[in-house]
Design a protein around this motif. Sequence first.
Motif, PDB file in Angstrom:
ATOM      1  N   VAL A 128       0.862  -1.175   0.000  1.00  0.00           N
ATOM      2  CA  VAL A 128       0.000   0.000   0.000  1.00  0.00           C
ATOM      3  C   VAL A 128       0.899   1.225   0.000  1.00  0.00           C
ATOM      4  O   VAL A 128       1.730   1.387   0.886  1.00  0.00           O
ATOM      5  N   LEU A 129       0.729   2.042  -1.017  1.00  0.00           N
ATOM      6  CA  LEU A 129       1.492   3.285  -1.116  1.00  0.00           C
ATOM      7  C   LEU A 129       0.572   4.446  -0.801  1.00  0.00           C
ATOM      8  O   LEU A 129      -0.606   4.425  -1.130  1.00  0.00           O
ATOM      9  N   HIS A 130       1.153   5.464  -0.181  1.00  0.00           N
ATOM     10  CA  HIS A 130       0.404   6.607   0.293  1.00  0.00           C
ATOM     11  C   HIS A 130       0.990   7.842  -0.384  1.00  0.00           C
ATOM     12  O   HIS A 130       2.196   7.911  -0.585  1.00  0.00           O
ATOM     13  N   GLN A 131       0.147   8.805  -0.746  1.00  0.00           N
ATOM     14  CA  GLN A 131       0.607   9.997  -1.472  1.00  0.00           C
ATOM     15  C   GLN A 131       1.387   9.579  -2.719  1.00  0.00           C
ATOM     16  O   GLN A 131       2.483  10.076  -2.988  1.00  0.00           O
ATOM     17  N   THR A 132       0.807   8.648  -3.436  1.00  0.00           N
ATOM     18  CA  THR A 132       1.486   8.078  -4.596  1.00  0.00           C
ATOM     19  C   THR A 132       1.424   8.996  -5.804  1.00  0.00           C
ATOM     20  O   THR A 132       0.421   9.670  -6.010  1.00  0.00           O
ATOM     21  N   VAL A 133       2.497   8.999  -6.577  1.00  0.00           N
ATOM     22  CA  VAL A 133       2.437   9.608  -7.897  1.00  0.00           C
ATOM     23  C   VAL A 133       2.892   8.563  -8.905  1.00  0.00           C
ATOM     24  O   VAL A 133       3.690   7.673  -8.580  1.00  0.00           O
ATOM     25  N   GLU A 134       2.329   8.642 -10.088  1.00  0.00           N
ATOM     26  CA  GLU A 134       2.801   7.801 -11.178  1.00  0.00           C
ATOM     27  C   GLU A 134       3.759   8.661 -11.977  1.00  0.00           C
ATOM     28  O   GLU A 134       3.395   9.745 -12.426  1.00  0.00           O
ATOM     29  N   ARG A 135       4.985   8.209 -12.093  1.00  0.00           N
ATOM     30  CA  ARG A 135       5.994   9.015 -12.794  1.00  0.00           C
ATOM     31  C   ARG A 135       6.144   8.518 -14.220  1.00  0.00           C
ATOM     32  O   ARG A 135       6.353   7.338 -14.459  1.00  0.00           O
ATOM     33  N   LYS A 179      14.300  13.165 -21.560  1.00  0.00           N
ATOM     34  CA  LYS A 179      14.885  13.774 -20.364  1.00  0.00           C
ATOM     35  C   LYS A 179      13.831  14.466 -19.498  1.00  0.00           C
ATOM     36  O   LYS A 179      14.157  15.142 -18.538  1.00  0.00           O
ATOM     37  N   LYS A 180      12.573  14.316 -19.884  1.00  0.00           N
ATOM     38  CA  LYS A 180      11.518  14.967 -19.110  1.00  0.00           C
ATOM     39  C   LYS A 180      10.732  13.934 -18.319  1.00  0.00           C
ATOM     40  O   LYS A 180      10.675  12.771 -18.701  1.00  0.00           O
ATOM     41  N   TYR A 181      10.156  14.375 -17.236  1.00  0.00           N
ATOM     42  CA  TYR A 181       9.258  13.480 -16.522  1.00  0.00           C
ATOM     43  C   TYR A 181       8.116  14.288 -15.926  1.00  0.00           C
ATOM     44  O   TYR A 181       8.212  15.499 -15.744  1.00  0.00           O
ATOM     45  N   GLU A 208      17.567  13.301  -1.608  1.00  0.00           N
ATOM     46  CA  GLU A 208      18.661  14.238  -1.893  1.00  0.00           C
ATOM     47  C   GLU A 208      19.203  13.960  -3.298  1.00  0.00           C
ATOM     48  O   GLU A 208      19.408  14.855  -4.084  1.00  0.00           O
ATOM     49  N   LYS A 209      19.411  12.676  -3.579  1.00  0.00           N
ATOM     50  CA  LYS A 209      19.935  12.307  -4.894  1.00  0.00           C
ATOM     51  C   LYS A 209      18.935  12.614  -5.989  1.00  0.00           C
ATOM     52  O   LYS A 209      19.294  13.022  -7.073  1.00  0.00           O
ATOM     53  N   GLU A 210      17.663  12.409  -5.657  1.00  0.00           N
ATOM     54  CA  GLU A 210      16.632  12.574  -6.665  1.00  0.00           C
ATOM     55  C   GLU A 210      16.631  13.994  -7.221  1.00  0.00           C
ATOM     56  O   GLU A 210      16.372  14.222  -8.392  1.00  0.00           O
ATOM     57  N   SER A 211      16.947  14.947  -6.361  1.00  0.00           N
ATOM     58  CA  SER A 211      16.853  16.337  -6.789  1.00  0.00           C
ATOM     59  C   SER A 211      17.988  16.765  -7.714  1.00  0.00           C
ATOM     60  O   SER A 211      17.873  17.761  -8.408  1.00  0.00           O
ATOM     61  N   ASP A 212      19.108  16.003  -7.748  1.00  0.00           N
ATOM     62  CA  ASP A 212      20.149  16.455  -8.677  1.00  0.00           C
ATOM     63  C   ASP A 212      20.255  15.581  -9.933  1.00  0.00           C
ATOM     64  O   ASP A 212      21.320  15.424 -10.503  1.00  0.00           O
ATOM     65  N   GLN A 252      11.424  18.306 -14.719  1.00  0.00           N
ATOM     66  CA  GLN A 252      10.033  18.007 -14.437  1.00  0.00           C
ATOM     67  C   GLN A 252       9.131  18.950 -15.221  1.00  0.00           C
ATOM     68  O   GLN A 252       9.379  20.147 -15.288  1.00  0.00           O
ATOM     69  N   VAL A 253       8.122  18.379 -15.856  1.00  0.00           N
ATOM     70  CA  VAL A 253       7.188  19.186 -16.644  1.00  0.00           C
ATOM     71  C   VAL A 253       5.770  18.911 -16.137  1.00  0.00           C
ATOM     72  O   VAL A 253       5.551  18.030 -15.317  1.00  0.00           O
ATOM     73  N   SER A 254       4.817  19.670 -16.656  1.00  0.00           N
ATOM     74  CA  SER A 254       3.438  19.505 -16.203  1.00  0.00           C
ATOM     75  C   SER A 254       2.874  18.163 -16.666  1.00  0.00           C
ATOM     76  O   SER A 254       3.382  17.542 -17.599  1.00  0.00           O
TER      77      SER A 254
END
Length: 133
Positions: free
Chosen positions: A42-49, A54-56, A80-84, A89-91
């Motif tokens: 069970v995942l909470h506050q899930t997003v589908e990426r 190069k965009k997500y 931390e790693k995810e942010s660099d 990220q696009v809409s």
Amino acid sequence: GCAAPHSEQLLEDSMPKHLVLLRDGRTLIGYLRSIDQFANLVLHQTVERIHVGKKYGDIPRGIFVVRGENVVLLGEIDLEKESDTPLQQVSIEEILEEQRVEQQAKQESEKLKVQALKERGLSVPRADTLDEY
């Protein structure tokens, strides 16, 4: 009962996010709320990426229940790693549009391949007669 939401928030800040790769190729990211011995989770506050080049884009999915048999990969994400990452990220609209264009291009190139094979007199198995599993 006023303090409850606050402690919930603290819990979330200290909880690692998890990335789940599904058999159908989708990627989910969320807080792992529960998991059993069959890897049902069970995942909470899930997003589908969705990644395209190069965009997500992240599509909010809320609480997501995943059957273990559909999980290919489950891993913790280091925020931390995810942010660099070099990804941009696009809409949601933009990533869905990019995905549609990409899938269309794939279908076009498949058609061309099939066409080329037909012209060489080779018969092509119809995609819908092939079973995935």
